[in-house]
Design a protein around this motif. Structure first.
Motif, PDB file in Angstrom:
ATOM      1  N   ARG A  64       0.826  -1.210   0.000  1.00  0.00           N
ATOM      2  CA  ARG A  64       0.000   0.000   0.000  1.00  0.00           C
ATOM      3  C   ARG A  64       0.868   1.272   0.000  1.00  0.00           C
ATOM      4  NH1 ARG A  64      -4.431  -0.658   4.589  1.00  0.00           N
ATOM      5  NH2 ARG A  64      -5.072   1.364   3.719  1.00  0.00           N
ATOM      6  N   VAL A  65       1.977   1.272   0.716  1.00  0.00           N
ATOM      7  CA  VAL A  65       2.810   2.463   0.741  1.00  0.00           C
ATOM      8  C   VAL A  65       3.497   2.677  -0.605  1.00  0.00           C
ATOM      9  CG1 VAL A  65       5.013   1.468   1.541  1.00  0.00           C
ATOM     10  CG2 VAL A  65       4.372   3.778   2.228  1.00  0.00           C
ATOM     11  N   LEU A  66       3.768   1.581  -1.339  1.00  0.00           N
ATOM     12  CA  LEU A  66       4.333   1.714  -2.675  1.00  0.00           C
ATOM     13  C   LEU A  66       3.317   2.331  -3.635  1.00  0.00           C
ATOM     14  CD1 LEU A  66       6.355  -1.621  -3.176  1.00  0.00           C
ATOM     15  CD2 LEU A  66       7.234   0.687  -2.873  1.00  0.00           C
ATOM     16  N   ILE A 117       1.185  -1.358  12.820  1.00  0.00           N
ATOM     17  CA  ILE A 117       1.978  -1.731  11.656  1.00  0.00           C
ATOM     18  C   ILE A 117       2.426  -0.450  10.955  1.00  0.00           C
ATOM     19  CG2 ILE A 117       2.054  -3.081   9.540  1.00  0.00           C
ATOM     20  CD1 ILE A 117       1.498  -4.741  12.030  1.00  0.00           C
ATOM     21  N   TRP A 118       3.728  -0.312  10.721  1.00  0.00           N
ATOM     22  CA  TRP A 118       4.293   0.841  10.039  1.00  0.00           C
ATOM     23  C   TRP A 118       4.980   0.360   8.759  1.00  0.00           C
ATOM     24  CZ3 TRP A 118       4.068   5.985  11.651  1.00  0.00           C
ATOM     25  CH2 TRP A 118       3.591   6.191  12.969  1.00  0.00           C
ATOM     26  N   ALA A 119       4.833   1.192   7.687  1.00  0.00           N
ATOM     27  CA  ALA A 119       5.570   0.972   6.449  1.00  0.00           C
ATOM     28  C   ALA A 119       6.034   2.344   5.944  1.00  0.00           C
ATOM     29  CB  ALA A 119       4.700   0.272   5.412  1.00  0.00           C
ATOM     30  N   ALA A 120       7.272   2.449   5.529  1.00  0.00           N
ATOM     31  CA  ALA A 120       7.816   3.744   5.097  1.00  0.00           C
ATOM     32  C   ALA A 120       8.700   3.558   3.871  1.00  0.00           C
ATOM     33  CB  ALA A 120       8.614   4.383   6.237  1.00  0.00           C
ATOM     34  N   VAL A 121       8.749   4.640   3.032  1.00  0.00           N
ATOM     35  CA  VAL A 121       9.548   4.608   1.817  1.00  0.00           C
ATOM     36  C   VAL A 121      10.142   5.998   1.585  1.00  0.00           C
ATOM     37  CG1 VAL A 121       7.540   5.142   0.373  1.00  0.00           C
ATOM     38  CG2 VAL A 121       9.506   3.997  -0.650  1.00  0.00           C
TER      39      VAL A 121
END
Length: 449
Positions: A64-66, A117-121
């Motif tokens: 989802r972050v992508l 839940i964490w997602a980073a870019v």
């Protein structure tokens, strides 16, 4: 000589001990092991399921972050849910990875049990785009349902293991109880009983090995006892001829004190030889009673008057019994002789129905003989210098067995007196059976009240 059939210490230990069945011990052991295994497996399954769900949630957040990154770089607008640019709440560890030019995910456990839940870019302009979501309710519900299923399964395993333990333990316990009952019959004088045949069963296990070992031991002991009995009987039989010759020669000696001493000792030696022969015959279990109907009170009164006129006889309740008068007289004579030799007058004989009691007012039976029972060639004297040879009560007990009777011994104490206090006398009690022995020697033992 004094004796008793059952050790008091063993009876007290049996009363004080806590008896538990093998089936319950085995059931408890299986239940405990099952509970430990179920708990361990539940923890492993729970942790594995949680890790798998968290990995899926992290993969979803990464995808989802992508998507949000591509939309932001194409449109210049941040229109994806739960995404932010340079979020100040971004975990420091995750921030360092992203600033190093890496796309990463992170799981954080917050106080209260919440999982984030964490997602980073990293973006081209040097900023950091992050996606922040919580552990979904659906995943929490799945974990909750899984935990519930694991609890139910663990309980079922424990209950099933307990039931299996009861079944297996019950089967093993029944076999052991049969083996114990057969061993008691062998100890009670039934040499033809086989423990291995008594437990039965098709499948062989350790119980069969134990039963076979007990049978082998019983056979070896029986052979040994039979050999000793034959040796004793042979020696006593061979002694009869020279002892008889000694008595005849003593009668030819001139009158005088030395002659009287020789005749007295020769007569005592003949009595000893006859007693040893009688013990050997009783040990062979081949003696059979010659039954007659007698009036017990009248019979005892006449025999006691002939044997010891000073003894008091009291008939509380008269009865007619079927027994062997000669053997009954032998038992009664030995009990009276024992009371006269080791006790003090008055000697009292009481007849009540089928029960005969012989009581003296002496120091009582020695405790070791009360515990171990009548034993040949042992008297109540600790230095082995007491009068007699210890055969009187041994013969009385053996003759009682032939009659199908039971002979017991106890010390008489005042009501409420402690065991440490000296007794006021000794009592031997003969319990005649309700039914006479059969021609084969079998008979029911009387029950003690």
């Amino acid at each position: 000589m004094r004796g008793y059939f059952r050790p008091r210490a063993a009876a007290a230990a049996e009363r004080a001990g806590i008896r538990t069945g093998l089936r319950w011990k085995l059931s408890a052991a299986i239940a405990l092991v099952g509970a430990l295994v179920a708990i361990a497996l539940s923890l492993v399954v729970h942790n594995a399921a949680r890790v798998s769900m968290l990995d899926n949630a992290r993969d979803l957040a990464d995808e989802r972050v992508l998507v949000a990154q591509r939309n932001y770089e194409l449109s210049g607008r941040l229109n994806f849910p739960n995404t932010r640019i340079d979020d100040p709440g971004l975990p420091e560890e995750l921030r360092r990875k992203v600033e190093a030019g890496r796309r990463a995910t992170y799981v954080a456990d917050r106080p209260g049990g919440a999982t984030e839940i964490w997602a980073a870019v990293p973006l081209k302009d040097g900023h950091v785009m992050s996606l922040h979501t919580g552990f979904t309710d659906r995943s929490s519900d799945i974990l909750s349902d899984l935990d519930q299923a694991l609890v139910i399964g663990s309980i079922a395993v424990v209950l099933g293991g307990s039931a299996l333990g009861v079944l297996i333990g019950g089967h093993l316990s029944r076999r052991l109880r049969k083996a114990a009952a057969a061993a008691h019959r062998v100890a009670g004088g039934e040499p033809d009983v086989r423990v291995r045949d008594a437990i039965g069963g098709v499948v062989r296990d350790e119980t069969d090995d134990l039963a076979s070992a007990v049978d082998a031991m019983a056979d070896a002991l029986q052979q040994r006892l039979e050999a000793e009995r034959r040796v004793t009987a042979d020696i006593a039989h061979e002694l009869r001829t020279p002892v008889t010759g000694l008595l005849t020669a003593a009668e030819l000696l001139p009158p005088g004190r030395p002659t009287e001493l020789v005749q007295d000792r020769a007569e005592a030696l003949r009595t000893l030889v006859e007693d040893v022969l009688e013990v050997a015959r009783l040990d062979g279990a081949s003696e059979r009673a010659e039954l007659q109907d007698i009036v017990l009170g009248d019979f005892v009164t006449r025999r006691v008057a002939a044997r010891d006129p000073r003894a008091r006889v009291r008939v509380v309740h008269e009865s007619e019994v079927t027994t062997d008068p000669r053997r009954l007289e032998r038992v009664l004579s030995n009990l009276l002789a024992n009371a006269a030799r080791h006790g003090r007058p008055p000697v009292e004989v009481t007849v009540e129905g089928r029960v005969i009691r012989v009581r003296d007012h002496g120091p009582g039976f020695p405790e070791e003989l009360l515990a171990e029972g009548p034993s040949r060639f042992r008297t109540g004297s600790r230095d082995r210098a007491g009068r007699g040879h210890g055969l009187g009560l041994t013969i009385a007990a053996g003759q009682a067995r032939v009659l199908g009777a039971r002979l017991t011994f106890r010390n008489v104490r005042p009501p409420g007196a402690a065991e440490e206090e000296p007794p006021e006398g000794a009592a031997a009690v003969l319990w005649l059976p309700e039914h006479a022995p059969t021609n084969t020697g079998s008979h029911p033992l009387p029950r003690l009240p």
